[in-house]
Every structure is written in C-alpha cells, then in structure tokens.
Design a protein around this motif. Sequence first.
Motif, PDB file in Angstrom:
ATOM      1  N   GLN A 230      24.100  42.335  45.508  1.00 60.04           N
ATOM      2  CA  GLN A 230      25.416  42.873  45.825  1.00 60.04           C
ATOM      3  C   GLN A 230      25.337  44.391  46.001  1.00 60.04           C
ATOM      4  O   GLN A 230      24.629  45.069  45.266  1.00 60.04           O
ATOM      5  N   PRO A 231      26.060  44.929  46.974  1.00 61.99           N
ATOM      6  CA  PRO A 231      26.019  46.379  47.185  1.00 61.99           C
ATOM      7  C   PRO A 231      26.749  47.124  46.074  1.00 61.99           C
ATOM      8  O   PRO A 231      27.662  46.578  45.438  1.00 61.99           O
ATOM      9  N   GLU A 232      26.323  48.349  45.829  1.00 63.30           N
ATOM     10  CA  GLU A 232      27.012  49.199  44.858  1.00 63.30           C
ATOM     11  C   GLU A 232      28.138  49.938  45.585  1.00 63.30           C
ATOM     12  O   GLU A 232      27.890  50.838  46.390  1.00 63.30           O
ATOM     13  N   LEU A 233      29.361  49.537  45.287  1.00 67.55           N
ATOM     14  CA  LEU A 233      30.507  50.080  45.996  1.00 67.55           C
ATOM     15  C   LEU A 233      31.016  51.341  45.314  1.00 67.55           C
ATOM     16  O   LEU A 233      30.907  51.499  44.098  1.00 67.55           O
ATOM     17  N   ALA A 234      31.586  52.216  46.098  1.00 64.31           N
ATOM     18  CA  ALA A 234      32.183  53.438  45.558  1.00 64.31           C
ATOM     19  C   ALA A 234      33.431  53.083  44.754  1.00 64.31           C
ATOM     20  O   ALA A 234      34.057  52.037  44.987  1.00 64.31           O
TER      21      ALA A 234
ATOM     22  N   ARG B 137      37.963  50.564  49.659  1.00 70.63           N
ATOM     23  CA  ARG B 137      39.136  49.866  50.181  1.00 70.63           C
ATOM     24  C   ARG B 137      38.701  48.477  50.644  1.00 70.63           C
ATOM     25  O   ARG B 137      38.301  48.277  51.787  1.00 70.63           O
ATOM     26  N   GLY B 138      38.773  47.520  49.745  1.00 72.45           N
ATOM     27  CA  GLY B 138      38.361  46.168  50.077  1.00 72.45           C
ATOM     28  C   GLY B 138      39.527  45.295  50.481  1.00 72.45           C
ATOM     29  O   GLY B 138      39.631  44.850  51.619  1.00 72.45           O
TER      30      GLY B 138
ATOM     31  N   PRO C 106      56.914  53.123  45.454  1.00 77.19           N
ATOM     32  CA  PRO C 106      57.394  53.979  44.357  1.00 77.19           C
ATOM     33  C   PRO C 106      57.255  53.347  42.980  1.00 77.19           C
ATOM     34  O   PRO C 106      57.486  54.027  41.979  1.00 77.19           O
ATOM     35  N   PHE C 107      56.893  52.087  42.906  1.00 81.28           N
ATOM     36  CA  PHE C 107      56.861  51.396  41.615  1.00 81.28           C
ATOM     37  C   PHE C 107      55.489  50.829  41.278  1.00 81.28           C
ATOM     38  O   PHE C 107      55.369  49.965  40.419  1.00 81.28           O
ATOM     39  N   ASP C 108      54.442  51.277  41.973  1.00 81.16           N
ATOM     40  CA  ASP C 108      53.068  50.851  41.699  1.00 81.16           C
ATOM     41  C   ASP C 108      52.934  49.334  41.688  1.00 81.16           C
ATOM     42  O   ASP C 108      52.502  48.729  40.709  1.00 81.16           O
ATOM     43  N   ALA C 109      53.314  48.720  42.809  1.00 77.72           N
ATOM     44  CA  ALA C 109      53.174  47.268  42.936  1.00 77.72           C
ATOM     45  C   ALA C 109      51.957  46.883  43.768  1.00 77.72           C
ATOM     46  O   ALA C 109      51.558  45.726  43.755  1.00 77.72           O
ATOM     47  N   LEU C 110      51.358  47.832  44.483  1.00 72.77           N
ATOM     48  CA  LEU C 110      50.211  47.552  45.336  1.00 72.77           C
ATOM     49  C   LEU C 110      49.016  48.389  44.884  1.00 72.77           C
ATOM     50  O   LEU C 110      49.176  49.567  44.536  1.00 72.77           O
ATOM     51  N   PHE C 111      47.827  47.766  44.911  1.00 72.39           N
ATOM     52  CA  PHE C 111      46.613  48.433  44.437  1.00 72.39           C
ATOM     53  C   PHE C 111      45.439  48.050  45.335  1.00 72.39           C
ATOM     54  O   PHE C 111      45.416  46.972  45.913  1.00 72.39           O
ATOM     55  N   TRP C 112      44.458  48.955  45.389  1.00 66.85           N
ATOM     56  CA  TRP C 112      43.218  48.651  46.095  1.00 66.85           C
ATOM     57  C   TRP C 112      42.274  47.898  45.178  1.00 66.85           C
ATOM     58  O   TRP C 112      42.075  48.275  44.035  1.00 66.85           O
ATOM     59  N   SER C 113      41.711  46.825  45.694  1.00 67.27           N
ATOM     60  CA  SER C 113      40.650  46.095  45.004  1.00 67.27           C
ATOM     61  C   SER C 113      39.366  46.258  45.810  1.00 67.27           C
ATOM     62  O   SER C 113      39.408  46.249  47.046  1.00 67.27           O
ATOM     63  N   PRO C 114      38.219  46.423  45.149  1.00 62.71           N
ATOM     64  CA  PRO C 114      36.960  46.583  45.902  1.00 62.71           C
ATOM     65  C   PRO C 114      36.417  45.284  46.489  1.00 62.71           C
ATOM     66  O   PRO C 114      35.400  45.311  47.187  1.00 62.71           O
ATOM     67  N   GLU C 115      37.073  44.153  46.226  1.00 58.74           N
ATOM     68  CA  GLU C 115      36.570  42.875  46.749  1.00 58.74           C
ATOM     69  C   GLU C 115      36.658  42.860  48.277  1.00 58.74           C
ATOM     70  O   GLU C 115      37.651  43.293  48.863  1.00 58.74           O
ATOM     71  N   PHE C 116      35.615  42.357  48.904  1.00 55.68           N
ATOM     72  CA  PHE C 116      35.588  42.339  50.368  1.00 55.68           C
ATOM     73  C   PHE C 116      35.130  40.997  50.933  1.00 55.68           C
ATOM     74  O   PHE C 116      35.105  40.816  52.151  1.00 55.68           O
TER      75      PHE C 116
ATOM     76  N   GLU D 230      45.996  37.227  42.790  1.00 57.28           N
ATOM     77  CA  GLU D 230      44.647  36.982  42.273  1.00 57.28           C
ATOM     78  C   GLU D 230      43.756  38.209  42.429  1.00 57.28           C
ATOM     79  O   GLU D 230      42.884  38.450  41.585  1.00 57.28           O
ATOM     80  N   TRP D 231      43.968  39.010  43.481  1.00 55.02           N
ATOM     81  CA  TRP D 231      43.147  40.201  43.670  1.00 55.02           C
ATOM     82  C   TRP D 231      43.434  41.247  42.604  1.00 55.02           C
ATOM     83  O   TRP D 231      42.620  42.154  42.401  1.00 55.02           O
ATOM     84  N   MET D 232      44.580  41.173  41.937  1.00 52.83           N
ATOM     85  CA  MET D 232      44.925  42.171  40.923  1.00 52.83           C
ATOM     86  C   MET D 232      43.926  42.183  39.782  1.00 52.83           C
ATOM     87  O   MET D 232      43.684  43.225  39.169  1.00 52.83           O
ATOM     88  N   TRP D 233      43.331  41.039  39.470  1.00 52.82           N
ATOM     89  CA  TRP D 233      42.404  40.971  38.336  1.00 52.82           C
ATOM     90  C   TRP D 233      41.074  41.636  38.662  1.00 52.82           C
ATOM     91  O   TRP D 233      40.234  41.811  37.772  1.00 52.82           O
ATOM     92  N   THR D 234      40.855  41.990  39.932  1.00 55.25           N
ATOM     93  CA  THR D 234      39.613  42.667  40.304  1.00 55.25           C
ATOM     94  C   THR D 234      39.834  44.167  40.537  1.00 55.25           C
ATOM     95  O   THR D 234      38.890  44.860  40.923  1.00 55.25           O
TER      96      THR D 234
END
Length: 202
Positions: free
Chosen positions: A32-36, A40-41, A110-120, A139-143
Amino acid sequence: MNIPGSGLAKGLAVTLRTLTRRTQTVQYPDAQPELAPRTRGVIGLFEENCTVCMLCARECPDWCIYIDSHKETVPPAAPGGRERSRNVLDRFAIDFALCMYCGICIEVCPFDALFWSPEFEYAETDILDLTHERDRLREWMWTVPEPPALDPAAEEPKEVAAARKTAEKMAAAQAAQAAQAAQAAQEAQAEQETKEAKEDGA
C-alpha cells in the motif's frame, strides 16, 4: 562542434545513471502506498452534524451533490412555547464520477458534516455505482484520520484563550472572596477575644 555519436553517449549515460538508482515503484496492491496526511481520497459524511443548509450543494462547481429533505414540527420545549420546524435529511449523495475533489463543500460546511478520508479504493465497473448515498458516505467517516496536532509555536486559539481568561478571572474572584472571608473571621475572633479580656478584667 558536435562529435559523431555524442547524443547516443549522453542518452546511454542517462540510462546508466537511472539503472544505478533505487527504484521508486510501489508494487500496488501488494504494497500500500504511504499517503500524505491531507490526501483527498473520498468524502465522508457525519450526518448528525448536517442541518440541510444546502450550502455544499449550492457551492459545488460540478453540481454533484444531491440533497433531499423534509420539514418536521418540533413541539415546544416548555409549556406555553411555540412549535418550531426543523429540516430532516432524507437523502445525501455525491456523484464521484463528476466530483473534481476541489474540497469546496468541506470548506464551506458551517457545521463540520463533511470530511476528507484518505481511502481511494472505490473503483466500480459501472459508472452509476460511483454515486455514493449517505449510508456509504457514513462508512467513510470511520477512515477519517485524527486532525494533526497544533504547532507548539502557534498562537493559542481565540476560543481557548477566552475560556482560560474567564476561568482565571473566576478563580481570582473566588480567591479574593475566600481571603475576605478569612480576614472577616480573624477580625471577628479578635473582637471576641478583646471582649472576653475586658469582661475578665472587670
């Protein structure tokens, strides 16, 4: 003056230099690659924070976010109060076949409902399957990785500084009250001792 064959020699020199260097190839998927940290996955949804303000869908330059909702009436919190209405999320979907991963939706929320996951690793054989509904986005939130630690040399956040100053003021006020109470008790005790001494002398 160009020497015949100099171009070929230069090309072979580049080839020889490349052969002696360590390879940078990663044998994916075995390795697996080492992601930064800020890779932005895929976008994860924390729907408990979503208020259906539609800001992410309006600001999306690709119009790849689909949101459906309805209004519900909330009974008054106290007797005599009035009923209120609130938005309830019915559908939140992102079409990753259209998404260009600009991150505007995450920035404007404005309410922090969306997040970046490194999964690609979510390639599909059917392009229609690239539209992720809210269950899959959840499901992506857990990553989603933990936020990076603050720089020790960075300024203290304004919220933390304000809370700390308020706590210090409250602690100082309580200490002053305790000192005044102790001083009043000492004065009362001194008056009592003086009164008893006068009564004994009489």
